[in-house]
Design an enzyme around this catalytic site. Structure first.
Site, PDB file in Angstrom:
ATOM      1  CG  ASP A   1      -1.741   1.209   1.408  1.00  0.00           C
ATOM      2  OD1 ASP A   1      -2.299   1.693   0.403  1.00  0.00           O
ATOM      3  OD2 ASP A   1      -1.835   1.705   2.545  1.00  0.00           O
TER       4      ASP A   1
ATOM      5  CD  GLU B   1      -0.537   6.348 -12.495  1.00  0.00           C
ATOM      6  OE1 GLU B   1       0.441   5.852 -13.081  1.00  0.00           O
ATOM      7  OE2 GLU B   1      -1.680   6.383 -12.976  1.00  0.00           O
TER       8      GLU B   1
ATOM      9  CE  LYS C   1      -4.657  15.354  -0.175  1.00  0.00           C
ATOM     10  NZ  LYS C   1      -4.407  13.940  -0.570  1.00  0.00           N
TER      11      LYS C   1
ATOM     12  CB  SER D   1      -2.316   3.247  -3.273  1.00  0.00           C
ATOM     13  OG  SER D   1      -2.880   4.408  -2.691  1.00  0.00           O
ATOM     14  CB  THR D   2      -7.935   3.850  -4.190  1.00  0.00           C
ATOM     15  OG1 THR D   2      -8.019   3.803  -2.766  1.00  0.00           O
ATOM     16  CG2 THR D   2      -8.303   2.488  -4.756  1.00  0.00           C
TER      17      THR D   2
ATOM     18  N   GLY E   1      -9.387  10.439  -1.199  1.00  0.00           N
ATOM     19  CA  GLY E   1      -9.356  11.863  -0.887  1.00  0.00           C
ATOM     20  C   GLY E   1     -10.593  12.617  -1.335  1.00  0.00           C
TER      21      GLY E   1
ATOM     22  CG  ASP F   1      -1.568   7.604   1.207  1.00  0.00           C
ATOM     23  OD1 ASP F   1      -0.549   8.232   0.900  1.00  0.00           O
ATOM     24  OD2 ASP F   1      -2.634   7.686   0.583  1.00  0.00           O
TER      25      ASP F   1
END
Length: 262
Positions: free
Chosen positions: A8, A129, A88, A125-126, A52, A10
């Site tokens: 993963d 990218e 962001k 990871s979502t 996010g 984060d």
């Protein structure tokens, strides 16, 4: 087929939530004039929402929409959230580039061990990218990052704890679940990887230490290095891990989970 190590991003490659995402969200809210500033305590709850954009969308209560004079039309809100998220991401990647988020202990080491042994390397990871690639390059170096398959962003319909991102990675890599081990940091991530049939090591992060990691093959404070040794929190397979999680430990996890009834 050679085994594959899937990270993963984060909380696993770096402590990105506390030192990257949270300040980037707040910088964005200030930039767009939104009367919101997430504290660490509030963000600890928001971080349980996968994605996010989804965290930002959770702000859109009728009260805030009215007070901040935000659009009420659903399509206009989606466009607004996409703009906020783009801003962001820019704030976040700037923080990555500035070296504010050091890699988590042991990430570079175990990556080199895996590469030397011929293991495949991937990130699933979502998160956006561009953010994932920035963190990956910072964690393992640009040259080694080029060896990774990266599966990130809005490429699957559902975020974790749904298993979609891991199922997508397995499909794209042509992998049997028995040939891959995942490193996650959260209960949502663990649920996603387990539902995809993947053996999972958990390295707890600043927002996840108290979550439920039942089903993980190993739970540690980190993978361990010279500066910060690993501390074992749960070892259901009896691996006897020392102050570092080594590739041999991951190989043992694969061997034992392959033999376990499914």
């Amino acid at each position: 087929m050679a085994p594959t190590l899937i990270f993963d991003c984060d909380g696993v490659l770096a402590d990105t939530e506390r030192f990257g995402h949270l300040p980037a969200f707040n910088e964005t809210f200030a930039e767009v004039g939104l009367p919101v500033r997430w504290s660490e305590e509030e963000y600890a709850e928001r971080v349980k929402i996968g994605g996010g954009k989804e965290r930002m969308a959770s702000l859109l209560t009728p009260e805030l929409v009215a007070a901040a004079h935000l659009p009420t039309d659903a399509e206009a809100q989606r466009t607004m959230i996409a703009d906020w998220h783009k801003r962001k991401t820019a704030h976040y990647t700037a923080r990555v580039g500035a070296g504010i988020m050091p890699p988590r202990p042991g990430i570079a080491r175990i990556t080199e061990e895996a590469a030397a042994a011929g293991w495949g390397l991937a990130v699933a990871s979502t998160s956006a990218e561009v953010s994932v690639r920035a963190v990956l390059e910072h964690a393992v170096g640009a040259a080694r990052a080029a060896d990774f398959a990266v599966f990130a962003g809005d490429i699957v319909p559902r975020k974790k704890p749904a298993p979609d991102i891991y199922l997508h990675a397995l499909h794209e890599l042509g992998l049997d679940p028995a040939d891959a081990v995942v490193v996650e940091d959260s209960e949502n991530g663990l649920r996603a990887s387990l539902d995809a049939g993947l053996a999972t090591v958990v390295t707890v992060s600043s927002y996840t230490a108290e979550e439920d990691f039942d089903g993980a093959a190993l739970v540690v404070t980190c993978l361990g290095d010279d500066v910060e040794p690993a501390r074992v929190l749960a070892d259901p397979l009896g691996l006897g891990v020392g102050d570092r999680v080594r590739l041999s430990d991951l190989s043992t996890i694969l061997d034992r989970t392959r033999k376990a009834p499914r």
